[in-house]
Design an enzyme around this catalytic site. Structure first.
Site, PDB file in Angstrom:
ATOM      1  N   THR A   2      35.263  45.513 -92.545  1.00  0.00           N
ATOM      2  CA  THR A   2      33.831  45.577 -92.828  1.00  0.00           C
ATOM      3  C   THR A   2      33.077  45.954 -91.572  1.00  0.00           C
ATOM      4  O   THR A   2      33.659  46.061 -90.497  1.00  0.00           O
ATOM      5  CB  THR A   2      33.343  44.218 -93.365  1.00  0.00           C
ATOM      6  OG1 THR A   2      32.101  44.403 -94.016  1.00  0.00           O
ATOM      7  CG2 THR A   2      33.194  43.190 -92.266  1.00  0.00           C
ATOM      8  N   ALA A 159      29.273  53.808 -92.624  1.00  0.00           N
ATOM      9  CA  ALA A 159      30.033  53.962 -93.871  1.00  0.00           C
ATOM     10  C   ALA A 159      30.414  55.417 -94.132  1.00  0.00           C
ATOM     11  O   ALA A 159      31.434  55.684 -94.770  1.00  0.00           O
ATOM     12  CB  ALA A 159      29.232  53.404 -95.049  1.00  0.00           C
ATOM     13  N   ASP A 162      33.476  55.539 -91.220  1.00  0.00           N
ATOM     14  CA  ASP A 162      34.562  54.553 -91.245  1.00  0.00           C
ATOM     15  C   ASP A 162      35.037  54.315 -92.678  1.00  0.00           C
ATOM     16  O   ASP A 162      34.264  53.865 -93.521  1.00  0.00           O
ATOM     17  CB  ASP A 162      34.067  53.242 -90.628  1.00  0.00           C
ATOM     18  CG  ASP A 162      35.104  52.144 -90.675  1.00  0.00           C
ATOM     19  OD1 ASP A 162      36.292  52.438 -90.462  1.00  0.00           O
ATOM     20  OD2 ASP A 162      34.723  50.983 -90.921  1.00  0.00           O
ATOM     21  N   THR A 165      34.418  50.797 -94.380  1.00  0.00           N
ATOM     22  CA  THR A 165      33.043  50.339 -94.589  1.00  0.00           C
ATOM     23  C   THR A 165      32.484  51.097 -95.783  1.00  0.00           C
ATOM     24  O   THR A 165      32.656  52.304 -95.877  1.00  0.00           O
ATOM     25  CB  THR A 165      32.191  50.627 -93.334  1.00  0.00           C
ATOM     26  OG1 THR A 165      32.765  49.955 -92.213  1.00  0.00           O
ATOM     27  CG2 THR A 165      30.758  50.156 -93.516  1.00  0.00           C
TER      28      THR A 165
END
Length: 175
Positions: A2, A159, A162, A165
C-alpha cells in the site's frame, strides 16, 4: 502492499491511503481495505503500511499510548517506539505507521524511530517515494490546493506508477 501519504499545508494536516491488500507479490486480495482511520475522538488520524495484522496490532498499541498520554501525539509515538525497540516480539512486526493531529505529522518506524518531516510531507509503503515526491512538488507549487487535495493527488500519482497501490483512496483531513 500500500501507500500512505500525509501532508501539512496551509495550516491543515491530511493523510491519505489506498485500499490494496496484496498476497505476496502476485495476487491482489482486496482493493477496498481501509488503512487510514481517525482515532482519539477524531482528533488524530493514523495510516499504516506493511503486514496488515502487524499494522493493526501497532495501531492498537499506539491508540492505547495516545489514551495513556491524554492525546499527546509526540509522547505517545515516542513511548510506542521505545516499547517497539525493547520488545523482541514487536521487533519482528513488519509495519510502519504515520500518525497525524492538527499540528503534527510523524512516522513511527519498525526500527523504533519517530520521524518528523522537514518539509511537511511524509509517505510510506510501496509507492511512498512516488507519493512523497508528488506531494512535495504540489505543496511547493500549488498553494491553492488543500492538504487533503495534495495527499489525494500524490496517492493518485503513486497509483499510476506503483503496481501495489490502487486508486481506491481514503483521505482524512484535520483542521
Amino acid at each position: 502492499m500500500t501507500t500512505i501519504c500525509a501532508v501539512k499545508h496551509n495550516g491543515k494536516t491530511a493523510i491519505a491511503g489506498d485500499g490494496q491488500v496484496t498476497l505476496g507479490e502476485k495476487v491482489i486480495m482486496k482493493g477496498s481495505a481501509r488503512k487510514v482511520r481517525r482515532i482519539y475522538n477524531d482528533k488524530v488520524a493514523v495510516g499504516f503500511a506493511g503486514g496488515v495484522a502487524d499494522a493493526i496490532n501497532l495501531e492498537e498499541k499506539f491508540e492505547n499510548k495516545l489514551n495513556e498520554y491524554s492525546g499527546n501525539l509526540e509522547r505517545a509515538a515516542v513511548e510506542l517506539a521505545q516499547e517497539w525497540r525493547g520488545d523482541r516480539t514487536l521487533q519482528k512486526l513488519e509495519a510502519m505507521l504515520i500518525v497525524i493531529d492538527k499540528d503534527n505529522l510523524l512516522i513511527v518506524s519498525g526500527s523504533g524511530e519517530v520521524i518528523v518531516p522537514d518539509n511537511g510531507v511524509l509517505a510510506i509503503g510501496s509507492g511512498g517515494n512516488y507519493a512523497q515526491a508528488a506531494a512535495v512538488a504540489l505543496s511547493e507549487y500549488s498553494k491553492d490546493m488543500s492538504a487533503g487535495e495534495i495527499a489525494k493527488a500524490a496517492l493518485n500519482i503513486a497509483a499510476d506508477i506503483d503496481i501495489f497501490t490502487n486508486h481506491n483512496i481514503i483521505v482524512e483531513e484535520l483542521a
